[in-house]
Write a protein that holds these residues in place. Structure first.
Motif, short mmCIF file in Angstrom:
data_model
loop_
_atom_site.label_atom_id
_atom_site.label_comp_id
_atom_site.label_asym_id
_atom_site.label_seq_id
_atom_site.Cartn_x
_atom_site.Cartn_y
_atom_site.Cartn_z
N TYR A 108 0.84 -1.20 0.00
CA TYR A 108 0.00 0.00 0.00
C TYR A 108 0.87 1.25 0.00
CZ TYR A 108 -2.92 3.87 1.19
OH TYR A 108 -3.54 5.11 1.15
N TRP A 109 1.88 1.29 0.85
CA TRP A 109 2.72 2.48 0.96
C TRP A 109 3.49 2.75 -0.33
CZ3 TRP A 109 1.61 6.16 3.96
CH2 TRP A 109 1.00 5.92 5.18
N ALA B 170 -2.91 3.40 -16.55
CA ALA B 170 -1.96 2.99 -15.51
C ALA B 170 -2.30 3.63 -14.17
CB ALA B 170 -0.54 3.35 -15.93
N LEU B 171 -2.63 4.92 -14.19
CA LEU B 171 -3.00 5.61 -12.94
C LEU B 171 -4.31 5.08 -12.38
CD1 LEU B 171 -1.98 9.23 -13.95
CD2 LEU B 171 -0.86 7.80 -12.22
N LEU B 172 -5.26 4.76 -13.25
CA LEU B 172 -6.52 4.19 -12.81
C LEU B 172 -6.28 2.84 -12.13
CD1 LEU B 172 -9.86 4.19 -14.65
CD2 LEU B 172 -8.99 2.05 -13.80
N GLY C 109 -4.83 12.67 0.87
CA GLY C 109 -5.71 11.65 1.44
C GLY C 109 -5.14 10.25 1.39
N LEU C 110 -4.28 9.98 0.43
CA LEU C 110 -3.62 8.67 0.36
C LEU C 110 -2.62 8.48 1.48
CD1 LEU C 110 -2.87 8.38 -3.46
CD2 LEU C 110 -4.52 7.02 -2.16
N LEU D 253 3.80 6.39 -4.82
CA LEU D 253 3.92 6.66 -6.26
C LEU D 253 2.78 7.55 -6.75
CD1 LEU D 253 4.94 3.12 -7.59
CD2 LEU D 253 6.37 5.18 -7.52
N LEU D 254 1.57 7.21 -6.35
CA LEU D 254 0.43 8.03 -6.74
C LEU D 254 0.51 9.44 -6.16
CD1 LEU D 254 -2.48 5.45 -6.41
CD2 LEU D 254 -1.73 6.57 -8.51
#
Length: 121
Positions: free
Chosen positions: A5-6, A105-107, A59-60, A11-12
């Protein structure tokens, strides 16, 4: 799953801090070479999209990091999925089907963040 997750969230977050920051701070002329779609979208909407991307990046990272309202990370990742659905729609409407690779890719990464976010609860 925590480490995964991290990695995905980091990355996002880096990408959306950069892209959202550009949309919030730069003029339409400055954005045009990199984001050709800004000529068809009102600049206030471009600014809103940039703000949503910045909020999504925060928020991530912040809720899971602080342990306060960690469910917001899942909401943020879900919102980023929706932003990319909109981005794909804009590119397809402009006939730019070759340029949706980054959006896809981002989706996918945001969807993975949603899934991973539900596993560490």
């Amino acid at each position: 799953m925590d480490v995964a997750y991290w990695i995905v969230a980091a990355l996002l977050a880096v990408f959306y801090l950069y892209a959202g920051g550009k949309k919030v701070l730069q003029s339409q002329e400055q954005l045009q070479p990199m984001m050709g779609w800004v000529d068809r979208v009102p600049m206030p909407l471009v600014r809103v999209i940039g703000t949503l991307e910045l909020l999504g990046a925060a928020g991530l990272i912040l809720p899971p990091l602080t342990g306060v309202a960690a469910w917001l990370a899942i909401a943020a990742a879900s919102g980023l999925v929706l932003i990319q659905v909109g981005g794909i729609a804009v590119h397809v409407s402009r006939g730019e089907t070759r340029q949706i690779g980054l959006n896809i890719a981002l989706l996918v990464l945001a969807a993975v963040a949603v899934w991973l976010g539900t596993t560490w609860r």
